[in-house]
Write an enzyme that holds these catalytic residues in place. Structure first.
Site, PDB file in Angstrom:
ATOM      1  CG  ASP A 380      84.754  27.782 -51.345  1.00 12.30           C
ATOM      2  OD1 ASP A 380      85.696  27.187 -51.908  1.00 12.30           O
ATOM      3  OD2 ASP A 380      83.930  28.477 -51.948  1.00 12.30           O
ATOM      4  CG  ASP A 382      87.890  24.691 -55.858  1.00 17.09           C
ATOM      5  OD1 ASP A 382      88.850  25.457 -55.754  1.00 17.09           O
ATOM      6  OD2 ASP A 382      87.506  24.256 -56.952  1.00 17.09           O
ATOM      7  CD  GLU A 384      89.238  23.412 -59.701  1.00 19.68           C
ATOM      8  OE1 GLU A 384      90.010  23.161 -60.655  1.00 19.68           O
ATOM      9  OE2 GLU A 384      89.536  24.181 -58.795  1.00 19.68           O
ATOM     10  CE1 TYR A 451      91.492  30.825 -61.185  1.00 19.74           C
ATOM     11  CE2 TYR A 451      90.622  32.976 -60.597  1.00 19.74           C
ATOM     12  CZ  TYR A 451      90.858  31.652 -60.277  1.00 19.74           C
ATOM     13  OH  TYR A 451      90.445  31.151 -59.072  1.00 19.74           O
TER      14      TYR A 451
END
Length: 609
Positions: A380, A382, A384, A451
């Site tokens: 995965d 991630d 950002e 979120y």
């Protein structure tokens, strides 16, 4: 993923305030263009507590239209809550939409804008540039066609599918049909069948059909059919169910004392399908171990071990990796994915993007290290955020993320390849900065981080739910909702089945608040166990019980503190919404925020269908 994840301020306003009467087009403008435009309405989605709608304005004349104004009436119980690609206002039950960037419409062309709303009513008394929406000057004329029958799929191969559908009806006759793949027109035909080719093997698609009459009016979109092409290298979600995935953090075994064994004792292990292990580092253009002691060296005692057997000093593998191995032995249905990056380590992706193949090779070698090669089922990413700003700013360009995911897919083959992605659905926001649609062909799914939209990094407030499902009156930033993010991804071309909704097992809060309802002022972040402004659900449920709900998320005002967080009830409502949207499932950040009996995991798992 979550730590330090911040929603940046200053995004462009997407929807003007829904109040006040907007002036109609002047009479000269209306007279010139009233008979040269039509407008049709389609309800695109319905999730029980709300719906999605779309208006399409078409230039049926011979000269270009320079601007447009659309008007309609809704029943008193039906309202627009957010919109995109138009400025929408209202006076009581009368609604008005004006073009923003899309005012120019060439002859024969059309433009659309969408919105989310509440209520069950349908529009009436529609006018476009002062004239009837069906092309008549002021009175109804030719009716638009009906919706065709939902298409059926046959002859599915690696690269093609044959679609057939029931004919639409019209009082003046049907001219042709538009075939839409994932919401975009791919063909216009005069028959009731079409073979779509040039598809990607092992990929999910959604098809609908829309009829056009002899006057050029389009009717409502048909029901949809889901198609998964054969072959390919991607791995679909487990048979018979949606993805139910949770994050396990390597640092959770320290102060939080949350071990892999707790996934079992809480009852959560039997209710999930996947675990993301967070995080591996990204440095020097390569994947690297994040915390070697936690990952593969810490010796677990018998009472903290999944197997109930203590680690020994000389066993080949200890730490969380060995505990995950023991978990998989007890629950062989669970797949474990190694997640790299996160808020703190995403700065390393800029270097990795310079040589995607070398990066993919380094990740493959690490994930498949002989000491733990049986533990992980994929990778995965991630990041950002690609071509945007997180803790650091990236300028790798809109194609960098796609190139990286392509290289990972080529290297990892049929193993799982996933990515955590932004939920910034604002106009000009982070979703638009990257080719997520192009990259989606290489991933099994995206974990959309729905979120941390709002929090006490804005120390003075206004107080707002950190994980709103939909927009609401007074939301601090338009586009910062789950619904807006998912709509943006789907409009870009990402299949709904490759989108997972995200749930935070924690709350965000302010102190110095006197107002119960959202929108109050504050003096700073509320105190938290590990970090100011944030607290686990299992603490908040008793320390600050909920006061109410807003936009699908609970909030609580206790003393001078104000918190927002998800509860079993709000999670179930979000799962119902995810089902209605055809999403691929859900994920959460992270296990240790739940109660000892896993009540949030239970709500998430049971709510998906």
């Amino acid at each position: 993923m979550r730590f330090g994840h911040r929603a940046a301020a200053g995004f462009a306003t997407l929807l003007l305030p829904l109040a006040g009467l907007v002036g109609l087009a002047d009479s000269a403008h209306a007279a010139a263009e009233a008979t040269s435009a039509t407008a049709t309405y389609t309800k695109t989605q319905d999730w029980g507590s709300g719906f999605g709608g779309q208006w399409t304005i078409k230039n049926t004349g011979t000269t270009a239209i320079s601007s447009w104004t659309l008007e309609w009436d809704f029943p008193s119980d039906t309202k627009v809550t957010s919109a995109w690609d138009a400025s929408v206002t209202n006076s009581a039950n009368h609604w008005t939409a004006k073009n923003t960037w899309n005012g120019n419409i060439a002859p024969g062309a059309s433009v659309s804008f969408g919105f989310n709303g509440t209520g069950s009513g349908s529009p009436s008394n529609c006018l476009v540039n002062g004239g009837s929406c069906d092309g008549g000057p002021t009175v109804p004329g030719d009716n638009p066609p009906s919706a065709p029958g939902a298409p059926t799929a046959s002859g599915i191969t690696d690269t093609s599918v044959k679609l057939s559908w029931g004919a639409a009806t019209d009082d003046k006759g049907i001219k042709n049909y538009d075939v839409l793949r994932d919401g975009k027109t791919v063909a216009t035909v005069t028959t009731t069948s079409y073979t779509d080719s040039g598809l990607t093997a092992g990929t999910d698609y959604s098809y609908t059909v829309q009829a056009r009459d002899t006057a050029g009016q389009t009717g409502p979109v048909s029901g949809s059919v889901a198609v998964h092409t054969t072959g390919g290298t991607t791995t679909p979600p487990p048979p018979g169910g949606k993805v139910r995935m949770g994050y396990f953090t390597d640092w959770g075994i320290y102060a939080r004392n949350y071990n892999v064994k707790n996934i079992v004792t809480s009852g959560s292990a039997s209710k999930i399908t996947h675990i993301n292990y967070a995080f591996g580092n990204v440095t020097g253009g390569k994947c690297a171990i994040g915390d070697s002691y936690a990952d593969y060296d810490k010796a677990f005692t018998a009472d903290n071990s999944v197997s109930g057997v203590a680690d020994t000093w000389d066993q080949p593998l200890r730490g969380n990796f060995n505990q995950l191995r023991e978990l998989k032995a007890k629950y062989p249905n669970i797949k474990v994915i190694y997640s790299f990056g996160g808020w703190t380590w995403s700065g390393g992706f800029a270097e990795a993007a310079k040589n995607p193949a070398a990066f993919a090779q380094s990740c493959y070698d690490l994930v498949h290290d002989p000491r733990w090669s049986d533990v992980f089922d994929g990778i995965d990413i991630d990041w950002e955020y690609p071509n945007a700003c997180g803790l650091t700013c990236d300028s790798s360009g809109p194609a960098a993320f796609k190139n990286l995911m392509s290289a990972l897919r080529a290297k990892f083959g049929k193993e799982l390849v996933t990515a955590a992605v932004t939920a910034d659905g604002s106009a000009g926001g982070k979703i638009e900065a990257t080719d997520y649609a192009g990259a989606s062909q290489y991933v099994d799914w995206y974990n959309v981080m729905t979120y941390d939209f709002f929090g006490a990094w804005d120390a003075k407030g206004p107080t707002a739910p950190h994980s709103p499902l939909t927009s609401y009156n007074g939301i601090p930033k338009d586009g910062f909702t789950t619904a807006d993010a998912m709509a943006k991804f789907k409009a870009q071309g990402v299949p709904a089945s490759k989108l997972l909704i995200g749930i935070g097992f924690y709350g965000r809060g302010w102190t110095g608040v006197t107002q119960d309802a959202p929108g109050g002022t504050a003096t700073g972040p509320a105190a938290g166990t590990y970090e100011q402004g944030i607290e686990d659900y299992h603490v908040l449920k008793t320390a600050c019980p909920t006061t109410g709900t807003i936009a699908g998320t609970a909030y609580a005002h206790c003393g001078s503190n104000w918190w927002s967080y998800d509860t079993p009830a709000t999670i179930k409502s979000k799962m119902a919404w995810a089902n209605s949207q055809g999403l691929g499932g859900a994920f959460f950040w992270e296990f240790s925020g739940d109660t000892g009996n896993g009540e949030l995991v239970s709500a998430l798992s049971s709510g998906l269908s």
